[in-house]
Structures are given as structure tokens and as C-alpha cells.
Design a protein around this motif. Structure first.
Motif, PDB file in Angstrom:
ATOM      1  N   LEU A 195      21.732  35.279 -11.361  1.00 45.47           N
ATOM      2  CA  LEU A 195      22.956  34.525 -11.062  1.00 45.47           C
ATOM      3  C   LEU A 195      23.101  33.299 -11.951  1.00 45.47           C
ATOM      4  O   LEU A 195      24.192  32.998 -12.448  1.00 45.47           O
ATOM      5  N   THR A 196      22.009  32.559 -12.163  1.00 49.17           N
ATOM      6  CA  THR A 196      22.093  31.293 -12.897  1.00 49.17           C
ATOM      7  C   THR A 196      21.118  31.195 -14.070  1.00 49.17           C
ATOM      8  O   THR A 196      20.971  30.132 -14.651  1.00 49.17           O
ATOM      9  N   HIS A 197      20.448  32.308 -14.417  1.00 50.48           N
ATOM     10  CA  HIS A 197      19.402  32.308 -15.449  1.00 50.48           C
ATOM     11  C   HIS A 197      18.201  31.473 -15.012  1.00 50.48           C
ATOM     12  O   HIS A 197      17.568  30.781 -15.815  1.00 50.48           O
ATOM     13  N   ALA A 198      17.885  31.541 -13.725  1.00 47.65           N
ATOM     14  CA  ALA A 198      16.713  30.841 -13.202  1.00 47.65           C
ATOM     15  C   ALA A 198      15.436  31.596 -13.553  1.00 47.65           C
ATOM     16  O   ALA A 198      15.449  32.817 -13.738  1.00 47.65           O
ATOM     17  N   ASN A 199      14.337  30.865 -13.637  1.00 42.18           N
ATOM     18  CA  ASN A 199      13.032  31.503 -13.782  1.00 42.18           C
ATOM     19  C   ASN A 199      12.645  32.041 -12.402  1.00 42.18           C
ATOM     20  O   ASN A 199      12.282  31.285 -11.497  1.00 42.18           O
ATOM     21  N   LEU A 200      12.729  33.339 -12.222  1.00 43.99           N
ATOM     22  CA  LEU A 200      12.646  33.945 -10.893  1.00 43.99           C
ATOM     23  C   LEU A 200      11.302  33.740 -10.205  1.00 43.99           C
ATOM     24  O   LEU A 200      11.236  33.643  -8.975  1.00 43.99           O
ATOM     25  N   VAL A 201      10.218  33.656 -10.962  1.00 44.69           N
ATOM     26  CA  VAL A 201       8.909  33.510 -10.323  1.00 44.69           C
ATOM     27  C   VAL A 201       8.723  32.118  -9.735  1.00 44.69           C
ATOM     28  O   VAL A 201       7.806  31.896  -8.940  1.00 44.69           O
ATOM     29  N   TRP A 202       9.585  31.166 -10.085  1.00 45.14           N
ATOM     30  CA  TRP A 202       9.489  29.807  -9.561  1.00 45.14           C
ATOM     31  C   TRP A 202      10.259  29.618  -8.259  1.00 45.14           C
ATOM     32  O   TRP A 202      10.230  28.539  -7.674  1.00 45.14           O
ATOM     33  N   LEU A 203      10.972  30.645  -7.821  1.00 48.53           N
ATOM     34  CA  LEU A 203      11.855  30.496  -6.673  1.00 48.53           C
ATOM     35  C   LEU A 203      11.208  30.949  -5.369  1.00 48.53           C
ATOM     36  O   LEU A 203      10.397  31.876  -5.349  1.00 48.53           O
ATOM     37  N   GLY A 204      11.607  30.291  -4.270  1.00 48.83           N
ATOM     38  CA  GLY A 204      11.227  30.756  -2.949  1.00 48.83           C
ATOM     39  C   GLY A 204      11.995  32.021  -2.607  1.00 48.83           C
ATOM     40  O   GLY A 204      12.924  32.416  -3.308  1.00 48.83           O
ATOM     41  N   ASP A 205      11.638  32.670  -1.521  1.00 50.21           N
ATOM     42  CA  ASP A 205      12.217  33.962  -1.184  1.00 50.21           C
ATOM     43  C   ASP A 205      13.737  33.910  -1.019  1.00 50.21           C
ATOM     44  O   ASP A 205      14.453  34.808  -1.477  1.00 50.21           O
ATOM     45  N   ASP A 206      14.253  32.879  -0.354  1.00 54.90           N
ATOM     46  CA  ASP A 206      15.696  32.796  -0.126  1.00 54.90           C
ATOM     47  C   ASP A 206      16.452  32.652  -1.440  1.00 54.90           C
ATOM     48  O   ASP A 206      17.481  33.313  -1.666  1.00 54.90           O
ATOM     49  N   GLU A 207      15.969  31.755  -2.309  1.00 52.20           N
ATOM     50  CA  GLU A 207      16.635  31.534  -3.597  1.00 52.20           C
ATOM     51  C   GLU A 207      16.533  32.779  -4.487  1.00 52.20           C
ATOM     52  O   GLU A 207      17.483  33.141  -5.185  1.00 52.20           O
ATOM     53  N   LEU A 208      15.374  33.431  -4.447  1.00 51.39           N
ATOM     54  CA  LEU A 208      15.179  34.640  -5.245  1.00 51.39           C
ATOM     55  C   LEU A 208      16.131  35.740  -4.796  1.00 51.39           C
ATOM     56  O   LEU A 208      16.770  36.404  -5.622  1.00 51.39           O
TER      57      LEU A 208
END
Length: 262
Positions: free
Chosen positions: A132-145
Motif C-alpha cells: 500500500l505505501t512501500h513499507a518494509n513489511l518485516v518491520w510491521l506489526g500484524d495489523d499494519e502488515l
């Protein structure tokens, strides 16, 4: 067998290492045709791989992919692909459609609009998700991921009217937790820019295409036997360059990221 990962295809390559020459890209497509290398979408390629594993005589195939969904694809790469009747997979950042992105340390980048993506999908190219935002996915909590994966899939499906089955991990950053979550919300395939040794049969390893790469180097990354002029160091260089992407999310660090082990 691996696929190819491109970002920007430009008439005059920019200083950014991911900006590739339009003329060289056209020459790559011509070389793939001469070498009888079949080009497919990611979803098609992984299915073909399963068949090829049982039949060594099957035609060599590869997938050409584009991360980010930049307007340079629409302006420069897509016409060449259509001329050669080659289909590719484009991974747009769903939250940046029609906007400028700014996560890259090299500056802002222009992203395709919804009508552009619809036109491309209608012509037979696969549209996958690049989050969605080009986030680094491994850095996210479950809800954000979950939000990054599910919302991007939904937005792109609404735009194109086709199922989004494939995922490209931003910054090439992924782990088993991220992929398990992706599968739980409906993804079937993915491409891996890094972590090739950990991949499963559902994930296609891809090699980056960079500003300094020559045509023989690129074709050699797909199938060394088909391009004897390819530099022996080509694949090593490509793997080394992929690790530079790790630094970008640190420079553009977001406070809401939660670090999880890779």
C-alpha cells in the motif's frame, strides 16, 4: 531459472542506478526472442516452472517484472513490450497511484494513474501488488502488515477488474511471517529480490536490472548457457546491488514501524 526486475525505463537513464536505457531494454527483448526464451507473467511462469521440472526439454522461460508502477513503464517500456508481443507483471504501490513517491533516496518518482493501469491490464499484462505505501513489511506489526497486503490488493482489483494474485516485497524484504500473512489474504505467488535460498515453489527469484548492465549480462542472468558473452561477475554484481535497497527504509525510517526478526 530466474526472472528480471526493473524499475524505471528511460530514454535517457537518470543517475539512479535503477534507471535503465530504453534502447538497451528493447535490445534485451530482441535477444530473448532470438534465444527462444519464453517470456511470461509471474503467475504463468511459476505454473510453467512446475511443468518444466518434469520435462528437461521444455522451453526456457522467464518473467519480466516492474516494481513501483512508474509512469516510465507506460511511456517507454509498455510500447516495446506490446510491439514484441511480450507480457510482463507490474507491481504498483497502491497508495501512490497517480501520485509522486518519495521513499527513494534518489528523489521523487511519478506513478501511473488508475486509467493507465486499467489500459495495461486490459492488454494482457499482469498487475500485482507492491504493498500500500512501500513499507518494509518485516518491520510491521500484524495489523499494519494485514492492511498493507489486503488494502493494496483490494484497490488494485477494483481498478483493473482482475484478480491480484502476485506480490513483490518492497525493498526485497520478506520472511516466512510476511509470506504466510500474504497467502492468508489471497496472494498465490510472489517475487523475491533477496533471500533466494529461502524461497518456496510459490516464489520466483528475480535479478535486478541496473543502469550499468549490458544486454549480454542481463540475458546471462536468466540463462548463462544462452549468452556466452555474459560477464562471469554479472550475477554476483546483481546480488550485491540488491543489498543496497536495505538502506533506503533506514534513511526514510518511519516511527510506526515495529521491528521483527528476518
Amino acid at each position: 531459472m530466474t526472472g528480471l526486475l526493473l524499475h524505471s525505463v528511460d530514454v535517457k537513464p537518470k543517475f539512479n542506478m535503477s534507471s535503465y536505457s530504453k534502447d538497451k531494454f528493447g535490445a534485451i527483448l530482441e535477444q530473448l526472442i532470438r534465444d527462444d526464451i519464453k517470456t511470461t507473467t509471474v503467475s504463468q511462469h511459476i505454473s510453467i516452472q512446475h511443468i518444466s521440472a518434469q520435462d528437461p526439454s521444455a522451453q526456457i522461460s522467464t518473467a519480466i517484472t516492474f516494481d513501483d508502477g512508474l509512469t516510465s513503464f507506460y511511456d517507454n517500456a509498455w510500447p516495446l513490450l506490446e510491439d514484441k508481443k511480450i507480457k510482463s507483471t507490474i507491481f504498483p504501490v497502491a497508495g501512490l497511484i497517480g501520485k509522486d513517491g518519495h521513499w527513494d533516496v534518489m528523489g521523487r518518482t511519478s506513478h501511473m494513474t488508475a486509467p493507465m493501469l486499467r489500459e495495461i491490464a486490459a492488454s494482457g499484462h499482469e498487475i500485482g501488488s507492491h504493498s500500500l505505501t512501500h513499507a518494509n513489511l518485516v518491520w510491521l506489526g500484524d495489523d499494519e502488515l494485514t492492511k498493507e497486503l489486503r488494502d493494496s490488493k483490494s484497490i488494485l482489483e477494483d481498478i483493473t477488474g482482475t484478480a491480484v494474485k502476485s506480490l513483490s516485497f518492497p525493498f526485497g524484504s520478506w520472511n516466512a511471517r510476511v509470506w504466510d500473512m500474504a497467502k492468508s489474504v489471497g496472494y498465490e505467488f510472489a517475487t523475491a529480490y533477496r533471500g533466494h535460498r529461502r524461497i518456496s515453489t510459490e516464489i520466483l527469484p528475480v535479478m535486478g536490472v541496473y543502469r550499468f548492465d549490458e544486454v549480454d549480462d542481463i540475458v546471462g542472468r536468466i540463462s548463462p548457457s544462452s549468452s556466452p558473452l555474459s560477464s562471469p561477475a554479472s550475477k554476483i554484481l546483481a546480488r550485491m546491488m540488491s543489498h543496497f535497497s536495505k538502506g533506503t527504509p533506514i534513511v526514510k525510517f518511519r516511527k510506526e514501524y515495529v521491528r521483527f526478526p528476518g
